[in-house]
Enzyme design. Structure first.
Site, mmCIF file in Angstrom:
data_model
loop_
_atom_site.group_PDB
_atom_site.id
_atom_site.type_symbol
_atom_site.label_atom_id
_atom_site.label_comp_id
_atom_site.label_asym_id
_atom_site.label_seq_id
_atom_site.Cartn_x
_atom_site.Cartn_y
_atom_site.Cartn_z
ATOM 1 N N HIS A 97 11.316 -7.726 -2.954
ATOM 2 C CA HIS A 97 10.570 -8.956 -3.208
ATOM 3 C C HIS A 97 11.417 -10.224 -3.273
ATOM 4 C CE1 HIS A 97 7.017 -11.069 -4.060
ATOM 5 N NE2 HIS A 97 6.637 -10.511 -5.190
ATOM 6 N N SER B 100 -1.600 -11.565 -10.018
ATOM 7 C CA SER B 100 -1.417 -12.236 -8.738
ATOM 8 C C SER B 100 -2.628 -11.995 -7.860
ATOM 9 C CB SER B 100 -0.161 -11.709 -8.041
ATOM 10 O OG SER B 100 0.076 -12.409 -6.850
ATOM 11 N N TYR C 141 14.859 -12.291 -9.971
ATOM 12 C CA TYR C 141 15.172 -11.050 -9.267
ATOM 13 C C TYR C 141 16.611 -10.565 -9.431
ATOM 14 C CZ TYR C 141 10.655 -11.690 -7.059
ATOM 15 O OH TYR C 141 9.314 -11.836 -6.857
ATOM 16 N N PRO D 188 6.761 -4.765 -4.649
ATOM 17 C CA PRO D 188 5.331 -4.501 -4.471
ATOM 18 C C PRO D 188 5.090 -3.660 -3.229
ATOM 19 C CG PRO D 188 5.837 -6.710 -3.717
ATOM 20 C CD PRO D 188 7.124 -6.131 -4.235
#
Length: 641
Positions: free
Chosen positions: A327, A545, A88, A101
């Site tokens: 996230h 996912s 990240y 997301p």
């Protein structure tokens, strides 16, 4: 930021083990197995020699492995900081679509603005209720489901849900987490409305506001936002930009105390509540997903956001609602649990609406408009941010698809893992589109360990390749018995890798740790990490996912590479929801084509399972008549031109 600073109130169960460091030879052997069938023979021979040299007795691999083992002894979680930066904080892409997301809530029907604000007030009330559960340690410890069910899980991530903030940096961002030593006497949220930002106190003198009071305050906020004379430029737009661009803009903003004060209020809020204008879009699942991910661009609601804050809740006047999360602070399961709590809280509030008391009459601090100082330089920044957000909005190709042929109950009857089954189906869909398999990422929770986040399940296995070839090769047809054996082999391989990943024995975190150890020792980048096979194996063209929900909602996100797919799926008892994303600019991808291939593949695998069950029943009937079987599909390839 030190690890101690990211400790939060909702600590996980005591006595959880540390994340292990897998044996070096095991990781190198698994790495070769994962890439063997994805590269040419010539490339593999080169890679094999490099890996053998790296892992040789007394070689570089053993030196780095020793350093990692020492790091594990000294730290609560040896991989956390490495992983957080790599996954990240060092990523320079814009947060919307690329990183953050979204959870799409059930579509609402609002009669008017007050009805929408009433929903928003209930949502905020649910946030305060959920945060109190976190702060008091009242959230029950979660236990693993699926593979190796029953193991207690670390609850650490929940403490970051409303207390974290991601600061933009020129080269790497920073994740800050406020520590709650004691319940705060006052807490505020930020309300975004018409691209304006307001600080709204929701805990005053240690007492949370009632939902009736929150509604009253939201009505005042909406009225203030409508005052065009006091309107400031859309500063939230800057947070949608690339991280380096936003960091440069931040440095310019921070030179003025007015801006610094406003930034400080946003950094310290519980969450951002985005009151969106009606988008004018059709409220299809795909359109709702797009609007959650990027707001529809700057001329719609794309600037009515502040992407650095960990939780943003969106309430659209047209009933399009949901949540967007930054996230880096926590995983999808935390977003799901919070979102489900809120939707249940809202539904319960709806039923009890008639019994609600009016506003309490408490003397409450008025909502405060965040003020900004702008100049010609900052005005120029808005133009660049607008252009880049529009490019991102126009580029995202999203297809939310509900497969209705069957769901997880049918899969369980085959004595197969629903997650492994869907992963194999995704491999079949990709093969139908491109005639090959590619490096695939499936997130695997490692919350069985202290501060555990995720590792990667590499789903493009040799067994999956053998199966998809058997389903698509018309030149040398395979019998249904052969196909079924290959399906079960593929499911078994996927399940085995899943178990390895969730028990800390996958390869991606380990290889990252070895690379970071070399960097810390100021070594040249080891050859194994410069090899084209390694570089290709970390370009995840298929990023997947499983995000299951217990209520009607779904999660979505964008691809992680320009020529890739994002595939989030939500298996339900009798159907499966897929959110497939790609970029229009890529000639190699098409969400609609992938969805068509996925639908066909799932139907074909369902037919195969039915045929196998029919054959087994016929055999057992010892001379009885075989039953008639209805085919789910006509089959066929869906090659992407």
């Amino acid at each position: 930021m030190s690890r101690s600073e990211s400790k939060a109130a909702a600590a996980g169960p005591q006595g959880l083990p540390k994340v292990p460091v897998p044996p070096l030879k095991q990781t190198l052997d698994t790495y070769l197995k994962c890439v063997r069938h994805l590269v040419t023979d010539e490339q593999f021979r080169k890679t094999e020699a490099i890996v053998e040299k790296f892992g040789a007795p007394g070689g570089l691999g053993q030196v780095l492995q020793k350093k990692l083992l020492e790091r594990r002894d000294k730290m609560e979680n040896w991989v956390y900081d490495y992983w957080l930066e790599d996954m990240y904080l060092s990523n320079r892409l814009a947060l919307p679509v690329n990183s953050s997301p979204a959870m799409v809530f059930p579509k609402q029907t609002f009669q008017d603005q007050k009805d929408a604000l009433r929903y928003a007030a209930r949502l905020v009330g649910g946030v305060l209720e959920y945060k109190a559960l976190i702060d008091t340690g009242a959230l029950p410890v979660e236990f693993a489901r699926g593979q190796l069910a029953g193991t207690p899980l670390c609850m650490e991530q929940y403490g970051r849900l409303f207390t974290s903030y991601r600061y933009p940096g020129l080269k790497t961002d920073a994740l800050a987490v406020r520590k709650n030593a004691a319940p705060a006497a006052s807490e505020h949220i930020i309300v975004a409305c018409k691209n304006q930002f307001f600080a709204l106190d929701v805990v005053v003198d240690g007492e949370p506001l009632s939902e009736a009071d929150i509604l009253s305050q939201l009505e005042k906020t909406a009225s203030m936002a409508g005052n065009a004379e006091e309107r400031f430029p859309p500063f939230g737009l800057l947070t949608s930009d690339g991280r380096t661009e936003w960091a440069r803009a931040w440095d310019i903003l921070a030179k003025d105390q007015t801006n610094t004060d406003s930034l400080a209020l946003i950094e310290s809020c519980l969450c951002v509540l985005c009151l969106d204008e009606a988008s004018g879009n059709r409220a299809t699942d795909s359109e709702r997903a797009l609007l959650m991910l990027h707001g529809g661009g700057w001329e719609k609601n794309g600037a009515n956001r502040w992407y650095d804050k960990s939780m943003q809740f969106v309430v659209g006047m047209d009933g399009i609602c949901g949540a967007v999360c930054e996230h880096s602070a926590f995983e999808g399961v935390v977003l799901v649990q919070c979102s489900e709590h809120l939707t249940k809280h809202i539904a319960a509030g709806t039923a009890a609406e008639a019994a609600k008391p009016p506003a309490s009459g408490r003397k409450l601090p008025a909502p405060r408009r965040l003020r900004w100082k702008s100049n010609a330089q900052i005005q120029g920044l808005f133009a660049g941010s607008k252009e880049r957000l529009q490019r991102l909005v126009k580029n995202l190709d999203m297809d939310v698809f509900t497969f209705k042929g069957y769901g997880k109950e049918f899969i369980k009857k085959q004595k197969m893992s629903p997650d492994a089954f869907v992963q194999v189906a995704l491999q079949l869909a990709f093969f139908k589109c491109s005639g090959k398999l590619v490096s695939t990422y499936e997130s695997a929770s490692i919350r069985r360990f202290r501060d555990g986040r995720v590792d990667n399940i590499r789903s493009a296995t040799a067994e999956a390749l053998a199966f998809v070839k058997s389903m698509t090769d018309e030149r040398s047809p395979h019998t249904e018995t052969e196909k079924m054996k290959r399906l079960r082999d593929a499911i078994s391989a996927q399940t085995d890798y899943t178990i390895a990943a969730i028990t800390g024995m996958a390869i991606d975190n380990h290889l990252l740790g070895l690379l970071k150890s070399a960097q810390e020792l100021n070594m040249e980048r080891p050859e194994i990490f410069c090899d084209e096979t390694f570089l290709a194996s970390n370009r995840f063209i298929l990023s997947t996912s499983q995000v299951p929900t217990a209520v009607e909602m779904f999660c979505c996100y964008g691809p992680v590479v320009p020529n890739g797919y994002g595939a989030c799926y939500n298996p339900q008892p009798d159907h499966i929801v897929f959110c497939v994303s790609s970029f229009w600019e890529s000639t190699q991808t098409s969400s609609a084509v992938f969805v068509k291939a996925l639908n066909e593949g799932l139907l074909e695998i369902g037919d195969l399972c039915d045929a196998s069950a029919t054959a087994a029943a016929t055999k057992m009937a010892a001379g009885g008549q075989g039953g008639q079987r209805a085919s789910r599909t006509g089959g066929g390839a869906v090659l992407l031109k």
